[in-house]
Design an enzyme around this catalytic site. Structure first.
Site, mmCIF file in Angstrom:
data_model
loop_
_atom_site.group_PDB
_atom_site.id
_atom_site.type_symbol
_atom_site.label_atom_id
_atom_site.label_comp_id
_atom_site.label_asym_id
_atom_site.label_seq_id
_atom_site.Cartn_x
_atom_site.Cartn_y
_atom_site.Cartn_z
ATOM 1 N N CYS A 258 -36.292 -68.700 36.921
ATOM 2 C CA CYS A 258 -37.845 -68.396 37.064
ATOM 3 C C CYS A 258 -38.589 -69.218 37.940
ATOM 4 C CB CYS A 258 -38.362 -68.390 35.460
ATOM 5 S SG CYS A 258 -38.560 -70.075 34.634
ATOM 6 N N CYS B 81 -38.702 -63.759 36.359
ATOM 7 C CA CYS B 81 -40.036 -63.778 37.016
ATOM 8 C C CYS B 81 -40.061 -63.003 38.150
ATOM 9 C CB CYS B 81 -40.146 -65.427 37.229
ATOM 10 S SG CYS B 81 -41.664 -65.613 38.424
ATOM 11 N N CYS C 103 -35.255 -65.467 45.309
ATOM 12 C CA CYS C 103 -34.189 -66.086 44.705
ATOM 13 C C CYS C 103 -32.692 -65.653 45.829
ATOM 14 C CB CYS C 103 -33.638 -65.512 43.380
ATOM 15 S SG CYS C 103 -32.139 -66.114 42.611
#
Length: 261
Positions: free
Chosen positions: A117, A191, A198
């Protein structure tokens, strides 16, 4: 009955989803009946009822037998075992956790899972702790943040302690940079912002996204620690249903990761 039919649609769904066929199934679940009785109970023409009964019979959900009183008459009955098989296969086709025989999780040390997250102060630590808890050590769970905070949110720590008896008070947030050389089989972003930035990791086989609202965000329903308990309960459900997915994923591979985005 095979697990999937035309276009991947499970046969039970294809057969039972039709409103009249579902009504016939429910009628036959209560009692064996003749065609004319089913027509009267459904209010549909007898030839239409016969057509749909034939489809159900061809699909293995319904059987027929001649009346022992009047051999010219036929009774229809529901094959409950085939219906149970169809429901089981339908659940498994939707999600492996819905199969009654779903494995509890992978073998020890085989699966590396990373939860991501933004701050690594609430959602991803919750997921890490809950996966550790439910897998009983069969999964190596890790969490990190794209912009890690200095410490875990105290309400997240409290939600785990009060709701699950898990103590994470000694843990500290970490950043993704600290994991650059790690190998992960599965990466789960919790998230929406983190999902977009990411990175991929060596050996990664699967990417999953859970859109979980930040319980610390202003205006979060229920506010305060209530929002954290709600988030923990949501993540707990997702984690428990993740275990059979991990069992099917297998160990780290060198091929390209699967990203269902």
């Amino acid at each position: 009955m095979s697990p999937t039919g035309r276009g991947g649609l499970p046969p039970f769904v294809r057969l039972a989803a039709h409103p009249l066929r579902w009504r016939l199934l429910t009628e036959l679940a209560a009692s064996d009946r003749r065609v004319r009785e089913l027509a009267a109970r459904t209010g549909e023409p007898q030839n239409l009822v016969s057509y749909h009964l034939r489809l159900l019979r061809d699909g293995g959900l319904v059987r027929s037998a001649r009346s022992s009183l009047d051999g010219r008459d036929t009774y229809y009955r529901l094959d409950l075992d085939r219906c149970a098989d169809g429901l089981r296969d339908t659940g498994a086709a939707l999600h492996p956790a819905l199969h009654p025989a779903a494995p509890a999780g992978p073998a020890p040390g085989r699966i590396e899972v990373l939860f991501v997250c933004t701050g690594n102060s609430a959602r991803s630590p919750l997921a890490e702790a809950l996966l550790d808890h439910h897998s009983a050590g069969r999964v190596a769970a890790t969490s990190a943040g794209t912009r890690p905070q200095d410490e875990l949110h105290p309400d997240a720590v409290r939600a785990l302690r009060e709701g699950f008896g898990i103590d994470v008070s000694g843990r500290r947030p970490r950043g993704l940079d600290a994991l650059a050389d790690r190998r992960f089989d599965v990466v789960v972003t919790l998230c929406d912002k983190a999902r977009e930035i990411c990175p991929s990791f060596p050996g990664q086989r699967r990417t999953i996204h859970w859109s979980v609202r930040d319980p610390a965000a202003p205006g979060t329903p229920e506010g305060g620690d209530g929002a954290f308990h709600r988030a923990a309960a949501d993540i707990d459900t997702r984690v428990r249903h993740l275990l059979p997915v991990l069992a099917a994923t297998g160990p780290t591979a060198t091929g390209p990761s699967e990203d269902p985005r």
